[in-house]
Write an enzyme that holds these catalytic residues in place. Structure first.
Site, PDB file in Angstrom:
ATOM      1  CD  GLU A   1      -2.565  -1.130   2.732  1.00  0.00           C
ATOM      2  OE1 GLU A   1      -2.087  -0.500   3.705  1.00  0.00           O
ATOM      3  OE2 GLU A   1      -3.623  -1.742   2.809  1.00  0.00           O
TER       4      GLU A   1
ATOM      5  NE  ARG B   1       4.979  14.869   4.818  1.00  0.00           N
ATOM      6  CZ  ARG B   1       6.254  14.717   5.024  1.00  0.00           C
ATOM      7  NH1 ARG B   1       7.112  15.560   4.487  1.00  0.00           N
ATOM      8  NH2 ARG B   1       6.709  13.735   5.749  1.00  0.00           N
TER       9      ARG B   1
ATOM     10  CB  CYS C   1      -2.400  34.555  12.636  1.00  0.00           C
ATOM     11  SG  CYS C   1      -2.223  35.534  14.116  1.00  0.00           S
ATOM     12  CD  GLU C   2      -1.465  28.541  14.867  1.00  0.00           C
ATOM     13  OE1 GLU C   2      -0.671  27.849  15.531  1.00  0.00           O
ATOM     14  OE2 GLU C   2      -2.651  28.246  14.657  1.00  0.00           O
TER      15      GLU C   2
HETATM   16  N1  LLP Z   1      -1.453   1.887   4.503  1.00  0.00           N
HETATM   17  C1  LLP Z   1      -1.942   2.351   5.660  1.00  0.00           C
HETATM   18  C2  LLP Z   1      -2.870   1.514   6.429  1.00  0.00           C
HETATM   19  C3  LLP Z   1      -1.548   3.618   6.119  1.00  0.00           C
HETATM   20  O1  LLP Z   1      -2.040   4.052   7.272  1.00  0.00           O
HETATM   21  C4  LLP Z   1      -0.669   4.405   5.352  1.00  0.00           C
HETATM   22  C5  LLP Z   1      -0.261   5.726   5.803  1.00  0.00           C
HETATM   23  C6  LLP Z   1      -0.198   3.894   4.127  1.00  0.00           C
HETATM   24  C7  LLP Z   1      -0.611   2.629   3.735  1.00  0.00           C
HETATM   25  C8  LLP Z   1       0.716   4.645   3.213  1.00  0.00           C
HETATM   26  O2  LLP Z   1       1.956   4.910   3.783  1.00  0.00           O
HETATM   27  P1  LLP Z   1       3.115   5.585   2.891  1.00  0.00           P
HETATM   28  O3  LLP Z   1       3.536   4.595   1.843  1.00  0.00           O
HETATM   29  O4  LLP Z   1       2.553   6.798   2.280  1.00  0.00           O
HETATM   30  O5  LLP Z   1       4.174   5.874   3.868  1.00  0.00           O
HETATM   31  N2  LLP Z   1       0.834  12.532   6.967  1.00  0.00           N
HETATM   32  C9  LLP Z   1       2.073  11.824   7.192  1.00  0.00           C
HETATM   33  C10 LLP Z   1       2.003  10.389   6.777  1.00  0.00           C
HETATM   34  C11 LLP Z   1       0.874   9.621   7.424  1.00  0.00           C
HETATM   35  C12 LLP Z   1       0.762   8.229   6.910  1.00  0.00           C
HETATM   36  C13 LLP Z   1      -0.437   7.545   7.437  1.00  0.00           C
HETATM   37  N3  LLP Z   1      -0.634   6.235   6.916  1.00  0.00           N
HETATM   38  C14 LLP Z   1       3.214  12.569   6.507  1.00  0.00           C
HETATM   39  O6  LLP Z   1       2.957  13.590   5.887  1.00  0.00           O
HETATM   40  O7  LLP Z   1       4.376  12.175   6.607  1.00  0.00           O
END
Ligand code: LLP
Length: 427
Positions: free
Chosen positions: A281, A319, A350-351
């Site tokens: 995923e 991020r 404004c932070e």
């Molecule tokens: N599968 C599940 C169940 C997940 O919760 C996530 C990400 C992924 C796949 C995909 O993960 P990736 O390959 O993108 O690392 N907002 C944060 C990242 C949060 C990820 C949450 N889950 C950031 O900007 O670094």
């Protein structure tokens, strides 16, 4: 100068993405502006798929669920990891087949479970409460729902604590030691068919060792649930592969990830004489470097630091503030000029925390310059907000030298949309 990325270039001193001039796009469409290179997105997907030729790739929609992005990835053959009814809705709209999706989530509403059953989407079940509710809902709909359990494998992914999801302290999944009894309960429940097993240990992981450790733990569980009579159709090892955001940072390639986990997967499935599908995923790996955020410099101020105030802040890119994340910055209209000073790039919110980049060496920055913030295609726009009364910006897709709008800039009316003034306050 910035680190080389195949799809970014410099022409006449201007940054280009997918061969299109960033300065011209900012003039045509206005700023702030997210710009995605379609061929980079496709190439990332293809690189990942070719490292895992026999696996199904379920793109993590949360990274960017813009319909056009989802449609492009659907064309490439992607399924989807969806984490809410809204992501499921978007993935279906983009034409991703429900039998190539997994509905994830640690706190799903009954309505979300009803939707998953109605649409024929498999569910990754995060708790026994959820399992029992799902059984009831499937019963009411007269359906059988195929499920996996989300396992908490208790593995440290060595990443930012906010995006480590498989630690034993994490809110996600069923503790490793309780998984087998969860399958026993599922086998006995009406309208439930356990067919998969799932984990996801975290995000922006730059070392393959934690993936191998969780694969080992998961394959041990595969053996144990196989012994109690669960016929597994799939083993989903989640996403999490990191990308190099910082100059000089090294991230494993998809084939290095494959070398680390495929032998573990294949050895155990062979010895058990079973052939479940491997599912992965990835979100970040597919999207991150395909996209830049263009922002105009409103002010340059020499105060405690050399502050560059731009028209995008954590309303559009959370991020840096949320995870202290580094994103490279290029002065897009001076892309071939050498650094002349150190600047701290801040947004208009404004932070005090609204800092997008600290102490960066950049060419001389002046009011009116255009900054490009790189590698924002994953968890960029999808985490944006209207905070401080700022309508969200537009998104543009670049393909074959042309740029097209794929999401219009929001208007002031969008700030008011869905608001209702009680009649006693009208007039
Ligand atoms: N599968 C599940 C169940 C997940 O919760 C996530 C990400 C992924 C796949 C995909 O993960 P990736 O390959 O993108 O690392 N907002 C944060 C990242 C949060 C990820 C949450 N889950 C950031 O900007 O670094």
């Amino acid at each position: 100068m910035f680190q080389h990325r195949d799809h970014l270039g410099i022409e006449n001193g201007h940054l280009t993405i997918g061969g299109v001039d960033a300065v011209a796009m900012a003039e045509k469409f206005g700023t702030p502006l997210y710009v995605t290179d379609e061929s980079r997105l496709r190439a990332n997907y293809q690189r990942f798929q070719s490292a895992f030729p026999d696996a199904d790739i379920y793109y993590a929609a949360k990274a960017n669920y813009n319909l056009t992005i989802l449609k492009i990835l659907a064309q490439e053959g992607a399924g989807a990891d969806v984490f809410s009814d809204g992501e499921l809705f978007c993935a279906l709209k983009a034409g991703i087949s429900p039998d190539r999706m997994l509905f994830n989530g640690n706190s799903k509403t009954d309505a979300e479970l009803e939707m998953a059953v109605r649409e024929g989407v498999r569910v990754s079940v995060d708790s026994l409460d959820e399992l029992r509710m799902l059984s009831k809902i499937a019963g009411v709909q007269g359906a059988e729902v195929e499920v996996a359990f989300r396992v908490n494998p208790d593995v440290s992914p060595k990443t930012h604590p906010k995006i480590a999801t498989g630690l034993k302290t994490s809110k996600f999944g069923i503790p490793h030691a309780e998984v087998v009894s969860a399958y026993k309960e599922a086998l006995a429940l009406k309208n439930i068919k356990p067919v998969g097993i799932h984990c996801h240990i975290g995000s922006q992981i730059l070392d393959v060792a934690p993936f191998a450790e969780s694969a080992r733990k998961m394959m041990e569980l595969v053996e144990r649930v196989n012994k109690i009579g669960v016929e597994l159709k799939f083993v989903d090892l989640g996403g999490g592969l990191g990308v190099p955001y910082k100059p000089g940072e090294k991230a494993p390639s998809p084939s290095e990830l494959a070398d680390a986990i495929l032998p573990i997967f294949e050895e155990r499935t062979k010895s058990l004489g079973i052939a479940p599908k491997l599912i992965l995923e990835p979100g970040r790996y597919i999207g991150a470097d395909s996209t830049i955020l263009l922002a105009r410099v409103n002010t340059v101020k020499r105060a405690y630091k050399n502050f560059v105030g731009i028209d995008a802040g954590f309303n559009l890119l959370l991020r840096p503030v949320m995870y202290d994340a580094h994103h490279d910055i290029v002065v897009a209209n001076k892309a071939n000029q050498s650094p002349s000073d150190t600047y701290t790039v801040v947004g208009p919110i404004c932070e005090s925390g609204d800092v997008l980049a600290s102490d960066r060496s950049l060419p001389k920055v002046e009011k009116g310059d255009l900054l490009a913030i790189l590698d924002v295609g994953a968890y960029g726009f999808s985490m944006s907000s209207q905070y401080n009364g700022r309508p969200r910006c537009a998104e543009v897709l670049v393909c074959d030298g042309k740029a097209e709008i794929v999401r219009k800039r929001e208007s002031y009316d969008d700030l008011l949309k869905n608001q209702v003034i009680p009649s006693r306050l009208k007039g």
